[in-house]
Write an enzyme that holds these catalytic residues in place. Structure first.
Site, mmCIF file in Angstrom:
data_model
loop_
_atom_site.group_PDB
_atom_site.id
_atom_site.type_symbol
_atom_site.label_atom_id
_atom_site.label_comp_id
_atom_site.label_asym_id
_atom_site.label_seq_id
_atom_site.Cartn_x
_atom_site.Cartn_y
_atom_site.Cartn_z
ATOM 1 N N SER A 1 50.959 7.622 -28.938
ATOM 2 C CA SER A 1 52.110 8.460 -29.286
ATOM 3 C C SER A 1 52.032 9.000 -30.706
ATOM 4 O O SER A 1 52.937 8.781 -31.528
ATOM 5 C CB SER A 1 53.388 7.643 -29.108
ATOM 6 O OG SER A 1 53.362 7.031 -27.859
ATOM 7 N N ARG B 1 47.113 13.266 -37.630
ATOM 8 C CA ARG B 1 47.673 12.520 -38.770
ATOM 9 C C ARG B 1 48.535 11.406 -38.203
ATOM 10 O O ARG B 1 49.077 11.532 -37.100
ATOM 11 C CB ARG B 1 48.540 13.423 -39.655
ATOM 12 C CG ARG B 1 49.661 14.034 -38.851
ATOM 13 C CD ARG B 1 50.507 15.033 -39.572
ATOM 14 N NE ARG B 1 51.395 15.629 -38.572
ATOM 15 C CZ ARG B 1 51.080 16.697 -37.849
ATOM 16 N NH1 ARG B 1 49.937 17.313 -38.044
ATOM 17 N NH2 ARG B 1 51.913 17.169 -36.949
ATOM 18 N N ASP C 1 53.290 9.962 -25.377
ATOM 19 C CA ASP C 1 54.429 9.350 -24.669
ATOM 20 C C ASP C 1 55.347 10.390 -24.024
ATOM 21 O O ASP C 1 55.924 10.169 -22.960
ATOM 22 C CB ASP C 1 55.235 8.406 -25.589
ATOM 23 C CG ASP C 1 55.634 9.001 -26.928
ATOM 24 O OD1 ASP C 1 55.232 10.141 -27.222
ATOM 25 O OD2 ASP C 1 56.343 8.318 -27.696
HETATM 26 C C1 GLC Z 1 56.027 11.053 -33.334
HETATM 27 C C2 GLC Z 1 54.619 11.241 -32.826
HETATM 28 C C3 GLC Z 1 54.616 11.841 -31.433
HETATM 29 C C4 GLC Z 1 55.504 11.013 -30.523
HETATM 30 C C5 GLC Z 1 56.889 10.852 -31.125
HETATM 31 C C6 GLC Z 1 57.770 9.947 -30.277
HETATM 32 O O1 GLC Z 1 56.622 12.306 -33.482
HETATM 33 O O2 GLC Z 1 53.892 12.065 -33.705
HETATM 34 O O3 GLC Z 1 53.308 11.884 -30.910
HETATM 35 O O4 GLC Z 1 55.597 11.653 -29.280
HETATM 36 O O5 GLC Z 1 56.791 10.290 -32.412
HETATM 37 O O6 GLC Z 1 57.205 8.685 -30.113
#
Ligand code: GLC
Length: 531
Positions: A173, A188, A226
């Site tokens: 995620s 990042r 996610d």
């Molecule tokens: C952050 C992450 C993203 C993820 C979100 C929710 O924004 O960069 O990839 O989907 O958190 O977990």
């Protein structure tokens, strides 16, 4: 000039009129005027929401046009939604902000008539992992996987030979550039992670080398965000699903983007002639007129250039103190990781001005320096510690219905070692509301922008994450703001609604792993590599 809505008129009025909370005590004049000032800073009017959405739409479009836009609009290579008939045994792992979850999905289908079992184990991430090294991260993950396989007697049933491995889907995620579904270069770290040696690297290559070193009999088939997992898992049971959104530690969404060749709907998607032909075939085989691909927006990065977001001095401070200043501007104002910290920073400012917790704070320095010894003895040092207050604290005090707000008093006592007076409780409840309402209203902007750009007029947004699930008022506030943006009046009856996602991290990625293997069998290997 846009017409002035009634909500904007209220916006210029007193904070009391907007608060949903029942009142317990009057605020002394200085706290009352502090609250008015905070209200001015934190309240986002309908007109402002609309400005934000206009800019949001531009950034979403730019992200589809070229790599390296502010909102990355990451291609996922998940084509179409699941049929619901995917079957087999799949492992899923989900690296979240606080836990690593390992899950085994076995059986067929995952809808009302599906017969599948899910077995899940949660491993808490050690606090130090977030700032450790790549080696620590992958060792922790592969150790957990090895434990899971052995606990469930799976280690001996599979071998490392290519056709005897257990397929594995990885919910990662964080923003990753995916040239293929089974690979991802971390753009990042977000959500306070700061693990050395992973940014700019292919996380699947690092993971695979640790899997190989441990001889684990698994085959990493796909890497999935996610948001994409939540959307795919939910779409099966609810065909009205139009997007997957996470309102948790971070905030982000995914949706299905039509892949039109002329005029290009995703200009940055460069496919060869034979790949477009394969897409046409895939459309025919799966009954889709135009094949769609899930796009992970990564819109937590919206407005990093700070053109439109109504940032306060507290947001500036959260950003400054974060491991990645200047990044995830939108997320830092709206996601669960940060709401409690914003609340804490406001309180600290007021303590320094001797407006709050005066019984505890006589010796806190006004110029923002260290707390004096006396104050430390009184417990204010707790308040000084970053991230002491989480979103659960905020929702608990906002939702407290106990007599005399006993629960709130207990929480202040337990977490912060403070004993607030009645007006202080009153003030803190309203502040918690103000910060949570702003977060929910901002969150509506991302989905509004996606729907406006895609011409989506109705459907369900499958939502997951601690803020969506545990903050009882979030969904209603989000819907109200969406209604204001899209001129529906009360968005709670509107045609675009938030629904609770199926457990995206487990089911979603396992289903995507199954879909990927089935697509490979159909010979549509776009975004899958050669073998
Ligand atoms: C952050 C992450 C993203 C993820 C979100 C929710 O924004 O960069 O990839 O989907 O958190 O977990």
């Amino acid at each position: 000039m846009p017409p002035i809505s009634s909500l904007d008129l209220v916006a210029s009025d007193s904070w009391r009129q907007r608060s949903e909370l029942s009142s317990m005590a009057d605020l002394p004049p200085d706290l009352d005027s502090a609250m008015s000032a905070l209200d001015q800073q934190f309240w986002v009017s309908t007109a402002k929401l609309k400005d934000i959405v206009a800019r949001f739409r531009e950034e979403l479009k730019e992200g589809l046009e070229k790599e390296g836009g502010n909102i990355p609009m990451n291609l996922s290579w998940v084509l179409g939604l699941s049929s619901g008939r995917e079957k087999g045994r799949f492992l899923a792992i989900d690296l979240g902000g606080t836990n690593l979850r390992v899950c085994l999905k076995d059986g067929s289908g995952h809808g009302p008539n599906g017969k599948h079992t899910l077995t899940q184990t949660k491993y808490t991430l050690p606090a130090t992992l977030k700032t450790s090294s790549a080696d620590h991260l992958w060792t922790f993950i592969t150790d957990a996987l090895a434990t899971f396989l052995s606990d469930h007697n799976l280690s001996d049933k599979y071998t490392t030979a290519p056709s005897h491995r257990l397929p594995l889907g990885f919910t990662f995620s964080y923003p990753a550039t995916q040239h293929r579904i089974d690979h991802g270069i971390l753009q990042r770290w977000t959500k306070g992670f700061d693990i050395a040696g992973v940014e700019g690297e292919d996380v699947t290559a690092q993971f695979r080398s640790h899997l190989a070193a441990k001889n684990l009999p698994v085959d990493l088939v796909c890497l999935v965000n996610d948001t994409v997992g939540a959307m795919i898992a939910s779409a099966y049971n609810d065909p009205q699903t139009i997007a997957g959104a996470i309102f948790g530690t971070g905030c982000n969404a995914a949706y299905m983007q039509s892949l039109v060749r002329e005029p290009a709907s995703v200009p940055k998607l460069e496919l060869r002639e034979d790949e477009w032909e394969a897409l046409d075939r895939e459309g025919k085989q799966t009954g889709q007129e135009t094949v769609k691909m899930a796009i992970n927006c990564e819109y937590g990065a919206f407005d990093n250039a700070l053109r439109v977001l109504p940032r306060t001095e507290f947001d500036d401070a959260v950003d400054r103190e974060s491991p990645r200043p200047g990044e995830q501007a939108f997320e830092k104002m709206s996601a669960g990781l940060y709401l409690g910290e914003i609340f804490r920073l406001v309180l600290v400012g007021l303590v320094r001005r001797e407006l709050l917790f005066t019984q505890n704070s006589k010796s806190m320095s006004k110029d923002g320096g260290e707390l004096g010894k006396e104050a430390e003895e009184r417990g204010l040092e707790k308040l000084k510690k970053p991230y002491t207050i989480d979103t659960g604290f905020l929702s608990a005090i906002e939702d407290d219905e106990s007599p005399q707000f006993r629960q709130t008093r207990d929480l202040f006592n337990k977490i912060l070692h403070l004993s607030p007076s009645d007006p202080e409780i009153e003030f803190c409840r309203r502040l918690a509301e103000l910060i949570a309402v702003r977060g929910a209203r901002l969150c509506a902007c991302g989905i509004a922008a996606i729907c406006l750009n895609e011409g989506i007029q109705q459907g369900h947004v499958a939502a997951d994450g601690s803020v969506a699930n545990k903050h009882p008022k979030f969904k209603r506030r989000w819907a109200e703001a969406l209604g204001e943006i899209l001129d529906w009046g009360d968005g709670n009856d509107g045609p675009i609604r938030l629904t609770s996602a199926e457990d995206g991290s487990g089911v979603g990625v396992a289903v995507i792993a199954a879909m990927t293997l089935e697509r490979a069998q159909r010979g549509v290997r776009i975004g899958m590599g050669e073998s």
